[in-house]
Scaffold this motif. Structure first.
Motif, PDB file in Angstrom:
ATOM      1  N   VAL A 121      -0.204   5.690  -5.246  1.00  0.00           N
ATOM      2  CA  VAL A 121       1.170   5.965  -4.775  1.00  0.00           C
ATOM      3  C   VAL A 121       1.771   7.385  -4.487  1.00  0.00           C
ATOM      4  CG1 VAL A 121       3.534   5.216  -5.044  1.00  0.00           C
ATOM      5  CG2 VAL A 121       1.476   3.792  -6.040  1.00  0.00           C
ATOM      6  N   THR A 161       4.812   1.949  -8.552  1.00  0.00           N
ATOM      7  CA  THR A 161       5.983   2.069  -7.398  1.00  0.00           C
ATOM      8  C   THR A 161       6.758   2.933  -8.230  1.00  0.00           C
ATOM      9  OG1 THR A 161       5.292  -0.007  -6.777  1.00  0.00           O
ATOM     10  CG2 THR A 161       7.569   0.950  -6.130  1.00  0.00           C
ATOM     11  N   LEU A 261       9.796   2.235  -0.760  1.00  0.00           N
ATOM     12  CA  LEU A 261       8.632   1.788  -1.368  1.00  0.00           C
ATOM     13  C   LEU A 261       8.700   0.378  -1.505  1.00  0.00           C
ATOM     14  CD1 LEU A 261       8.687   4.406  -4.255  1.00  0.00           C
ATOM     15  CD2 LEU A 261       6.970   4.343  -2.590  1.00  0.00           C
ATOM     16  N   SER A 263       7.264  -2.898  -3.277  1.00  0.00           N
ATOM     17  CA  SER A 263       6.221  -3.724  -4.351  1.00  0.00           C
ATOM     18  C   SER A 263       5.955  -4.808  -3.693  1.00  0.00           C
ATOM     19  CB  SER A 263       7.333  -3.959  -5.673  1.00  0.00           C
ATOM     20  OG  SER A 263       7.358  -2.736  -6.574  1.00  0.00           O
TER      21      SER A 263
END
Length: 346
Positions: A121, A161, A261, A263
């Protein structure tokens, strides 16, 4: 040699004026996290997504990169040093497992895999911020959205994340990041980490009566930067889309994120073994398209991180539908057919 070839390809693409493509970030160690033969988080999950991308001819439109390991400094942005020491101290020997709770298991390589998942990430954030990739999908495991600042849970060790979001704030001084969790399970770890943080908008959809069994009355209105959207079992595509359109999109548009971002859990699919919602892979395509369309302020800077999705066929199809939109390849035939049927019903 592979790294040299990748750099050469990037140089040629820049020379020819070709825009950067979506990047698929992964690492071989993600397949070495082995929580046990009957555990839902199988190494085959990543292979299933990759196979479906190739079957649908999406794979050739992606660039690929190998994740690096997250640093201790980057992890400390989210997790306490005491908790990280606990994980390192309980890493079991080869062939053994360490059971943190009934669902959360560490094998010999699990902590390494979790560190590389967070590293994926971080690398993805760097690539989209430097315009080396238009956006990114991190094909990583174990998942992370149940991991709190000081505890594991729900298959999760490190909240990748959250690490990526905090890294983006620390490294690039971003002040508006949207974290969008569409896993069928409530993102309780992310909730705990980002509660009352005005730099983060957390949009969280989940089935109400599943693990981790959130107290909805307590959650409602508890943090101004969070919007929790629970669904009852059996919720349909039409219900899902209506609530996202009415509840999420106005808030997201007003927030004007600089980075998104995801998830990205796909266990809300009707055929997944863990959830009881009635969604179709077309719903993940629709959601992705609406988020991209609404959050134009981020200029396509999107990092998607694999969370749940435990039945291989619907996982592969749902993830491919999501990635197809991010890669700018529109919607697949099955998605278009399903969308037409929904329009006929309304």
């Amino acid at each position: 040699m592979k790294k040299i070839l990748r750099r050469l390809r990037r140089f040629i693409r820049r020379l020819l004026g070709i825009k950067p493509r979506m990047v698929w970030l992964t690492h071989p160690v993600f397949l070495q996290h082995e929580p046990g033969g009957s555990h839902p988080d199988s190494p085959e999950r990543i292979r299933a997504v990759e196979a479906e991308l190739k079957a649908q001819n999406i794979w050739r439109h992606l660039q690929t990169a190998e994740a690096g390991e997250v640093s201790d400094t980057q992890l400390a942005l989210v997790h306490s040093r005491r908790y990280l020491h606990f994980l390192e101290a309980n890493q079991p020997p080869e062939g053994k497992i360490y059971r943190i709770d009934d669902d959360t298991v560490m094998s010999h390589d699990s902590m390494t895999a979790a560190r590389f998942a967070a590293g994926a990430v971080v690398a993805a954030v760097d690539m989209v911020m430097a315009k080396k990739a238009h956006n990114a999908f991190c094909a990583a495991r174990p998942p992370g959205h149940h991991a709190k600042s000081g505890s594991a849970g729900g298959f999760c060790l490190i909240n990748s994340t959250a690490v990526g979001a905090m890294y983006a704030i620390a490294e690039y001084r971003l002040q508006r990041i949207a974290v969008i969790d569409f896993d069928v399970h409530h993102g309780d770890g992310t909730t705990e980490i980002f509660k009352d943080d005005p730099r983060i908008l957390f949009l969280n959809v989940f089935e109400a009566d599943l693990f981790p069994f959130p107290d909805l009355e307590k959650e409602r209105g508890s943090s101004p930067n969070m919007l929790h959207t629970p669904f009852e079992r059996g919720a349909s595509s039409l219900t899902f889309r209506r609530r996202i359109r009415n509840e999420w999109l106005p808030v997201l548009g007003s927030f004007k994120p600089e980075l998104i971002l995801f998830s990205a859990g796909f266990d809300a699919h009707r055929d997944d073994e863990t959830g009881r919602l009635n969604l179709h892979e077309a719903d993940f395509s629709w959601l992705t398209h609406k988020i991209v369309q609404t959050a134009s302020s981020c200029n396509g800077r999107i990092v998607s991180v694999l969370e749940g999705g435990y039945t291989l066929t619907p996982l592969g199809k749902s993830a491919a539908a999501h990635i197809r939109v991010l890669a700018g390849k529109g919607r697949g035939v099955d998605v278009m057919r399903y969308n037409r049927r929904l329009k006929q019903r309304t």
